[in-house]
Design a protein around this motif. Structure first.
Motif, PDB file in Angstrom:
ATOM      1  N   CYS A 153     -24.561  21.354  34.426  1.00  0.00           N
ATOM      2  CA  CYS A 153     -24.254  22.427  33.475  1.00  0.00           C
ATOM      3  C   CYS A 153     -22.943  22.146  32.749  1.00  0.00           C
ATOM      4  O   CYS A 153     -22.838  22.360  31.543  1.00  0.00           O
ATOM      5  N   ILE A 154     -21.952  21.679  33.497  1.00  0.00           N
ATOM      6  CA  ILE A 154     -20.661  21.353  32.889  1.00  0.00           C
ATOM      7  C   ILE A 154     -20.836  20.311  31.793  1.00  0.00           C
ATOM      8  O   ILE A 154     -20.237  20.403  30.711  1.00  0.00           O
ATOM      9  N   GLN A 155     -21.681  19.321  32.032  1.00  0.00           N
ATOM     10  CA  GLN A 155     -21.917  18.282  31.032  1.00  0.00           C
ATOM     11  C   GLN A 155     -22.526  18.859  29.758  1.00  0.00           C
ATOM     12  O   GLN A 155     -22.146  18.479  28.645  1.00  0.00           O
ATOM     13  N   VAL A 156     -23.471  19.794  29.918  1.00  0.00           N
ATOM     14  CA  VAL A 156     -24.070  20.446  28.749  1.00  0.00           C
ATOM     15  C   VAL A 156     -23.028  21.289  28.024  1.00  0.00           C
ATOM     16  O   VAL A 156     -22.945  21.282  26.793  1.00  0.00           O
ATOM     17  N   ALA A 157     -22.231  22.040  28.788  1.00  0.00           N
ATOM     18  CA  ALA A 157     -21.195  22.887  28.193  1.00  0.00           C
ATOM     19  C   ALA A 157     -20.187  22.059  27.401  1.00  0.00           C
ATOM     20  O   ALA A 157     -19.745  22.459  26.313  1.00  0.00           O
ATOM     21  N   GLN A 158     -19.829  20.901  27.918  1.00  0.00           N
ATOM     22  CA  GLN A 158     -18.889  20.023  27.210  1.00  0.00           C
ATOM     23  C   GLN A 158     -19.491  19.524  25.892  1.00  0.00           C
ATOM     24  O   GLN A 158     -18.787  19.437  24.879  1.00  0.00           O
ATOM     25  N   LYS A 159     -20.786  19.214  25.914  1.00  0.00           N
ATOM     26  CA  LYS A 159     -21.454  18.800  24.674  1.00  0.00           C
ATOM     27  C   LYS A 159     -21.448  19.936  23.659  1.00  0.00           C
ATOM     28  O   LYS A 159     -21.225  19.712  22.458  1.00  0.00           O
ATOM     29  N   ASN A 160     -21.683  21.157  24.122  1.00  0.00           N
ATOM     30  CA  ASN A 160     -21.676  22.301  23.210  1.00  0.00           C
ATOM     31  C   ASN A 160     -20.286  22.588  22.665  1.00  0.00           C
ATOM     32  O   ASN A 160     -20.138  22.968  21.495  1.00  0.00           O
ATOM     33  N   ALA A 161     -19.272  22.401  23.498  1.00  0.00           N
ATOM     34  CA  ALA A 161     -17.894  22.597  23.025  1.00  0.00           C
ATOM     35  C   ALA A 161     -17.557  21.589  21.930  1.00  0.00           C
ATOM     36  O   ALA A 161     -16.914  21.926  20.926  1.00  0.00           O
ATOM     37  N   LYS A 162     -18.005  20.356  22.119  1.00  0.00           N
ATOM     38  CA  LYS A 162     -17.785  19.324  21.097  1.00  0.00           C
ATOM     39  C   LYS A 162     -18.553  19.671  19.831  1.00  0.00           C
ATOM     40  O   LYS A 162     -18.044  19.509  18.712  1.00  0.00           O
ATOM     41  N   LEU A 163     -19.796  20.152  19.999  1.00  0.00           N
ATOM     42  CA  LEU A 163     -20.626  20.535  18.857  1.00  0.00           C
ATOM     43  C   LEU A 163     -19.948  21.608  18.014  1.00  0.00           C
ATOM     44  O   LEU A 163     -20.004  21.575  16.776  1.00  0.00           O
ATOM     45  N   HIS A 164     -19.284  22.550  18.683  1.00  0.00           N
ATOM     46  CA  HIS A 164     -18.648  23.666  17.981  1.00  0.00           C
ATOM     47  C   HIS A 164     -17.148  23.468  17.769  1.00  0.00           C
ATOM     48  O   HIS A 164     -16.465  24.393  17.316  1.00  0.00           O
ATOM     49  N   ASN A 165     -16.658  22.275  18.119  1.00  0.00           N
ATOM     50  CA  ASN A 165     -15.279  21.900  17.825  1.00  0.00           C
ATOM     51  C   ASN A 165     -14.268  22.883  18.418  1.00  0.00           C
ATOM     52  O   ASN A 165     -13.382  23.388  17.715  1.00  0.00           O
ATOM     53  N   VAL A 166     -14.416  23.165  19.708  1.00  0.00           N
ATOM     54  CA  VAL A 166     -13.464  24.038  20.397  1.00  0.00           C
ATOM     55  C   VAL A 166     -12.910  23.330  21.621  1.00  0.00           C
ATOM     56  O   VAL A 166     -13.574  22.481  22.225  1.00  0.00           O
ATOM     57  N   ASN A 167     -11.686  23.691  21.973  1.00  0.00           N
ATOM     58  CA  ASN A 167     -11.006  23.100  23.128  1.00  0.00           C
ATOM     59  C   ASN A 167     -11.077  24.070  24.303  1.00  0.00           C
ATOM     60  O   ASN A 167     -10.418  25.114  24.300  1.00  0.00           O
ATOM     61  N   ILE A 168     -11.889  23.733  25.288  1.00  0.00           N
ATOM     62  CA  ILE A 168     -12.077  24.576  26.468  1.00  0.00           C
ATOM     63  C   ILE A 168     -11.957  23.703  27.705  1.00  0.00           C
ATOM     64  O   ILE A 168     -12.484  22.590  27.742  1.00  0.00           O
ATOM     65  N   LYS A 169     -11.265  24.206  28.728  1.00  0.00           N
ATOM     66  CA  LYS A 169     -11.185  23.502  29.997  1.00  0.00           C
ATOM     67  C   LYS A 169     -12.379  23.902  30.867  1.00  0.00           C
ATOM     68  O   LYS A 169     -12.558  25.077  31.165  1.00  0.00           O
ATOM     69  N   PHE A 170     -13.173  22.921  31.248  1.00  0.00           N
ATOM     70  CA  PHE A 170     -14.312  23.180  32.122  1.00  0.00           C
ATOM     71  C   PHE A 170     -14.041  22.611  33.516  1.00  0.00           C
ATOM     72  O   PHE A 170     -13.516  21.504  33.640  1.00  0.00           O
ATOM     73  N   HIS A 171     -14.398  23.380  34.534  1.00  0.00           N
ATOM     74  CA  HIS A 171     -14.190  22.969  35.920  1.00  0.00           C
ATOM     75  C   HIS A 171     -15.477  23.146  36.709  1.00  0.00           C
ATOM     76  O   HIS A 171     -16.187  24.142  36.538  1.00  0.00           O
ATOM     77  N   GLN A 172     -15.758  22.201  37.586  1.00  0.00           N
ATOM     78  CA  GLN A 172     -16.883  22.345  38.498  1.00  0.00           C
ATOM     79  C   GLN A 172     -16.386  22.932  39.811  1.00  0.00           C
ATOM     80  O   GLN A 172     -15.406  22.451  40.394  1.00  0.00           O
ATOM     81  N   GLY A 173     -17.035  23.974  40.288  1.00  0.00           N
ATOM     82  CA  GLY A 173     -16.631  24.559  41.557  1.00  0.00           C
ATOM     83  C   GLY A 173     -17.341  25.870  41.827  1.00  0.00           C
ATOM     84  O   GLY A 173     -18.056  26.405  40.972  1.00  0.00           O
ATOM     85  N   ASN A 174     -17.143  26.379  43.012  1.00  0.00           N
ATOM     86  CA  ASN A 174     -17.762  27.624  43.445  1.00  0.00           C
ATOM     87  C   ASN A 174     -16.945  28.819  42.975  1.00  0.00           C
ATOM     88  O   ASN A 174     -15.876  29.099  43.523  1.00  0.00           O
TER      89      ASN A 174
END
Length: 286
Positions: free
Chosen positions: A160-181
């Protein structure tokens, strides 16, 4: 479910938009897909890179064998009730297009209310933490609308994180994504936050709840939330209790009949309910 042995031959024999639409719509309707007309228009629009208005104005347009081959594969997938978003590899959320796949939930229309309620909150916070980010649709939409805020997205599933990172790049936004519970992976970081809020669209379907056929294609760990559906919310609020500076607001999504129990869970962590809209509840730190 009806089985069409000669489905591909049926479709391949039809070479213009009008006949393809009529035949494909009939097939989907016979397989209990009530959105057949729209589904066919959307799939055809993707194939031809045209909108539905162009399609309806050009019903005599001839389709190539390549067009029809690709479309027939997608109709076969739709017959099996695979979500249209997975077939297309994309969906819309709050007026923007997002990449989705079998590892992510398709963002629901009712989830858009979480953005409406976020926009209505007092502007006294610096950071938005999206717990259970999935495709990143909530986090990215928040950042697009509130560009001055820092946005963090968390998900337990690295796919999911990998997809979210692709979407952030698609929409040109800077977001910190973390994998965890839930908040676990950023727990130490959260102690330093002074003004922040949580957006949480966690799995909330009770484990014995019956799903429709389309939902069966979605990742089960992103849907079910234990016996009553609220186990992950209990765990999240328990984690919040251990944070020095608790978030000003917590916005959650759950089924309406779960709202009272979720309110009780939040209350134990010193949060009071201040607003409800459909599936969304807004809790404020007392």
């Amino acid at each position: 479910m009806l089985i069409f042995v000669n489905l591909r031959d049926d479709i391949l024999s039809l070479m213009n938009i009008d006949k393809w639409l009529k035949n494909s719509e009939k097939i989907l309707l016979e397989n209990d897909l009530t959105t057949a007309r729209l589904d066919c228009q959307v799939l055809l629009g993707d194939e031809l890179d045209k909108n539905k208005y162009w399609i309806l104005a050009n019903l005599d347009h001839e389709l190539t064998d390549e067009n029809i081959n690709r479309l027939s594969d997608k109709i076969l997938r739709r017959i099996n009730h695979e979500p249209l978003a997975y077939i297309r590899g994309k969906t819309e959320f709050y007026g923007r297009e997002f990449i989705v796949n079998k590892n992510t939930l398709e963002p629901r229309p009712e989830t858009e209310a979480i953005i409406d309620l976020l926009k209505s909150l007092p502007d006294n916070y610096k950071t938005i933490v999206d717990v259970g980010t999935g495709s990143g649709s909530i986090a990215i939409t928040s950042k697009k609308l509130l560009s001055e805020k820092d946005v963090v997205g968390i998900d337990i599933d690295n796919k999911c994180i990998q997809v979210a990172q692709k979407n952030a790049k698609l929409h040109n936004v800077n977001i910190k994504f973390h994998q965890g519970n839930l908040l676990e992976t950023v727990f130490n970081e959260l102690h330093a936050y002074s003004q922040w809020i949580i957006l949480a669209n966690l799995p909330y379907v009770p484990e014995k709840y019956t799903l429709n056929e389309a939902a069966m294609f979605e990742p089960k760990h992103a849907i079910f939330g234990g016996e009553d559906g609220l186990e992950l919310y209990r765990e999240m609020f328990s984690q919040i209790d251990g944070i020095k500076n608790k978030p000003n607001y917590v916005l959650t999504e759950s089924l309406p009949f779960q709202h009272k129990e979720l309110e009780n869970i939040a209350k134990k962590s010193s949060y009071s309910l201040i607003q409800t809209e459909d599936f969304i509840e807004v809790f404020c730190l007392a």
